[in-house]
Scaffold this active site. Structure first.
Site, mmCIF file in Angstrom:
data_model
loop_
_atom_site.group_PDB
_atom_site.id
_atom_site.type_symbol
_atom_site.label_atom_id
_atom_site.label_comp_id
_atom_site.label_asym_id
_atom_site.label_seq_id
_atom_site.Cartn_x
_atom_site.Cartn_y
_atom_site.Cartn_z
ATOM 1 N N GLY A 1 0.780 -1.240 0.000
ATOM 2 C CA GLY A 1 0.000 0.000 0.000
ATOM 3 C C GLY A 1 0.805 1.280 0.000
ATOM 4 O O GLY A 1 0.313 2.328 0.415
ATOM 5 N N SER A 2 2.036 1.225 -0.514
ATOM 6 C CA SER A 2 2.818 2.477 -0.482
ATOM 7 C C SER A 2 2.287 3.497 -1.495
ATOM 8 O O SER A 2 2.305 4.704 -1.232
ATOM 9 C CB SER A 2 4.311 2.205 -0.688
ATOM 10 O OG SER A 2 4.583 1.802 -2.004
ATOM 11 N N ASN A 3 1.795 3.034 -2.640
ATOM 12 C CA ASN A 3 1.197 3.990 -3.587
ATOM 13 C C ASN A 3 -0.110 4.554 -3.029
ATOM 14 O O ASN A 3 -0.390 5.748 -3.176
ATOM 15 C CB ASN A 3 0.971 3.331 -4.947
ATOM 16 C CG ASN A 3 2.236 3.310 -5.772
ATOM 17 O OD1 ASN A 3 2.688 4.350 -6.250
ATOM 18 N ND2 ASN A 3 2.844 2.136 -5.909
ATOM 19 N N LYS B 1 -16.274 -15.647 -10.230
ATOM 20 C CA LYS B 1 -15.654 -14.349 -10.513
ATOM 21 C C LYS B 1 -16.706 -13.255 -10.705
ATOM 22 O O LYS B 1 -16.505 -12.116 -10.280
ATOM 23 C CB LYS B 1 -14.793 -14.495 -11.787
ATOM 24 C CG LYS B 1 -13.831 -13.363 -11.960
ATOM 25 C CD LYS B 1 -12.748 -13.710 -12.956
ATOM 26 C CE LYS B 1 -12.014 -12.477 -13.456
ATOM 27 N NZ LYS B 1 -11.834 -11.402 -12.487
ATOM 28 N N MET C 1 -3.676 -7.058 -7.120
ATOM 29 C CA MET C 1 -3.095 -8.162 -7.884
ATOM 30 C C MET C 1 -4.118 -9.060 -8.582
ATOM 31 O O MET C 1 -3.789 -10.191 -8.944
ATOM 32 C CB MET C 1 -2.197 -9.006 -6.967
ATOM 33 C CG MET C 1 -1.033 -8.232 -6.380
ATOM 34 S SD MET C 1 -0.001 -7.451 -7.638
ATOM 35 C CE MET C 1 0.880 -8.896 -8.252
ATOM 36 N N ARG C 2 -5.332 -8.564 -8.782
ATOM 37 C CA ARG C 2 -6.335 -9.374 -9.487
ATOM 38 C C ARG C 2 -6.718 -8.710 -10.796
ATOM 39 O O ARG C 2 -6.640 -7.489 -10.911
ATOM 40 C CB ARG C 2 -7.611 -9.493 -8.660
ATOM 41 C CG ARG C 2 -7.425 -10.338 -7.515
ATOM 42 C CD ARG C 2 -8.708 -10.765 -6.860
ATOM 43 N NE ARG C 2 -8.306 -11.778 -5.935
ATOM 44 C CZ ARG C 2 -8.135 -13.049 -6.273
ATOM 45 N NH1 ARG C 2 -8.449 -13.485 -7.468
ATOM 46 N NH2 ARG C 2 -7.684 -13.912 -5.398
ATOM 47 N N ILE C 3 -7.159 -9.541 -11.720
ATOM 48 C CA ILE C 3 -7.656 -9.001 -12.980
ATOM 49 C C ILE C 3 -9.173 -8.899 -12.864
ATOM 50 O O ILE C 3 -9.849 -9.898 -12.608
ATOM 51 C CB ILE C 3 -7.235 -9.911 -14.141
ATOM 52 C CG1 ILE C 3 -5.715 -9.957 -14.156
ATOM 53 C CG2 ILE C 3 -7.811 -9.412 -15.457
ATOM 54 C CD1 ILE C 3 -5.097 -10.597 -15.342
ATOM 55 N N LEU C 4 -9.681 -7.706 -13.009
ATOM 56 C CA LEU C 4 -11.132 -7.504 -12.901
ATOM 57 C C LEU C 4 -11.799 -7.904 -14.212
ATOM 58 O O LEU C 4 -11.212 -7.787 -15.298
ATOM 59 C CB LEU C 4 -11.420 -6.039 -12.569
ATOM 60 C CG LEU C 4 -10.896 -5.600 -11.186
ATOM 61 C CD1 LEU C 4 -10.920 -4.077 -11.062
ATOM 62 C CD2 LEU C 4 -11.702 -6.243 -10.065
ATOM 63 N N ASN D 1 -4.629 2.708 -13.126
ATOM 64 C CA ASN D 1 -3.709 1.739 -12.513
ATOM 65 C C ASN D 1 -2.288 2.261 -12.641
ATOM 66 O O ASN D 1 -1.984 3.008 -13.579
ATOM 67 C CB ASN D 1 -3.823 0.394 -13.253
ATOM 68 C CG ASN D 1 -2.873 -0.661 -12.709
ATOM 69 O OD1 ASN D 1 -2.759 -0.839 -11.493
ATOM 70 N ND2 ASN D 1 -2.161 -1.347 -13.597
ATOM 71 N N HIS E 1 1.588 0.904 -13.124
ATOM 72 C CA HIS E 1 2.345 -0.294 -13.505
ATOM 73 C C HIS E 1 3.836 0.038 -13.433
ATOM 74 O O HIS E 1 4.265 1.084 -13.936
ATOM 75 C CB HIS E 1 1.966 -0.714 -14.931
ATOM 76 C CG HIS E 1 2.711 -1.936 -15.375
ATOM 77 N ND1 HIS E 1 2.447 -3.186 -14.855
ATOM 78 C CD2 HIS E 1 3.735 -2.095 -16.246
ATOM 79 C CE1 HIS E 1 3.268 -4.061 -15.404
ATOM 80 N NE2 HIS E 1 4.064 -3.433 -16.253
ATOM 81 N N SER F 1 4.324 3.675 -15.223
ATOM 82 C CA SER F 1 3.261 4.274 -16.050
ATOM 83 C C SER F 1 1.965 4.269 -15.261
ATOM 84 O O SER F 1 1.663 3.297 -14.570
ATOM 85 C CB SER F 1 3.033 3.435 -17.319
ATOM 86 O OG SER F 1 4.245 3.182 -18.014
ATOM 87 N N ASP G 1 -2.725 -4.328 -18.309
ATOM 88 C CA ASP G 1 -1.626 -3.366 -18.494
ATOM 89 C C ASP G 1 -1.604 -2.781 -19.912
ATOM 90 O O ASP G 1 -0.550 -2.468 -20.456
ATOM 91 C CB ASP G 1 -0.254 -4.011 -18.190
ATOM 92 C CG ASP G 1 -0.158 -4.514 -16.761
ATOM 93 O OD1 ASP G 1 -0.831 -3.945 -15.893
ATOM 94 O OD2 ASP G 1 0.583 -5.478 -16.528
#
Ligand code: GRF
Length: 235
Positions: free
Chosen positions: A14-16, A67, A92-95, A109, A111, A138, A147
């Site tokens: 959670g640093s970002n 899902k 870390m999941r793909i929605l 997002n 990256h 980015s 991404d």
């Protein structure tokens, strides 16, 4: 101007997220962080958000039968928070496509690579293996391809002789923490918009005094501490 209600999705450190919360603690920043959602109950970022007085919610995939149900729970939580913007920060999941399309143009997002290079995981190790001299991060609008969405802003750092994955990751992370607040601010102000699959940027002529920039680029020969000085406007 009403500040855009922003929900941050995390999975870990959670640093970002912390950098976004810090930026939003300035009442003139165009976004406010109204909630944090994690897919992992033990994400360190949850405690940080709570200590800053921000509402948190854990939504775990394992607690949902499939899902679609998981995505629906995320969507309901976003709506519950009254979100205008969703910021993925180490999530870390793909929605799923439906959820992403619903929030398209309002979901961003970060990256840890200069897209379109090094999509996916292990970006720093792959950058070192590829021998690139410039690496970075980015911020992009999220689309259903991982991404792959239109780029909003990028920051570059040099790859130094003797770097390993950890030293390079640390250098990139430092600029991530500057870039993400800048990019979210642009989206919240409507200065970066997604249209027809592309990012449309407002002209920055009136912002020259603030040195608002969508590119942060270092002089690779200078010391890293000088990077702070090197943000610059590009047309
Ligand atoms: C960052 O490097 C981000 O770019 C990537 O995952 C990492 C998350 O770190 N998507 P943190 O949780 O923000 O500290």
């Amino acid at each position: 101007m009403s500040r855009k209600r922003t929900v941050v999705l995390i999975s870990g450190r959670g640093s970002n997220m912390t950098a976004l919360i810090a930026a939003a603690s300035d009442p003139t920043y165009p976004a406010e962080i109204v909630g944090v959602i994690s897919d992992r109950a033990n994400a360190a970022g949850l405690g940080i958000a709570q200590s800053r007085g921000i509402a948190t919610k854990v939504i775990q995939r394992a607690d949902h039968p499939n899902k679609d149900a998981y995505d629906a729970a995320i969507d309901a939580a976003l709506t519950g928070f009254g979100a205008d913007i969703v910021a993925l920060a180490g999530y870390m999941r793909i929605l799923g496509r439906g959820l992403v399309e619903k929030w398209q143009g309002r979901m961003v997002n970060i990256h840890p690579a200069l897209l379109p290079a090094f999509k996916g995981l292990d970006t720093h190790a792959r950058a070192i293996r590829a021998g690139v001299r410039i690496h970075g991060c980015s911020v992009h609008f999220v689309t259903s391809e991982m991404d792959d969405g239109p780029i909003i802003a990028q920051a570059a750092v040099p790859v130094m002789v003797g770097d390993n994955e950890d030293t390079l990751a640390a250098r990139v992370l430092k600029v991530e923490h500057r870039l993400y607040p800048l990019a979210l601010g642009l989206v919240a102000e409507g200065k970066a918009r997604m249209e027809k699959g592309h990012t449309v940027l407002a002209h920055f002529a009136d912002d020259a005094d603030n040195a608002t920039s969508v590119v942060m680029a270092p002089d690779p020969l200078r010391e890293e501490t000088d990077l702070e000085q090197l943000a610059r406007i590009t047309p």
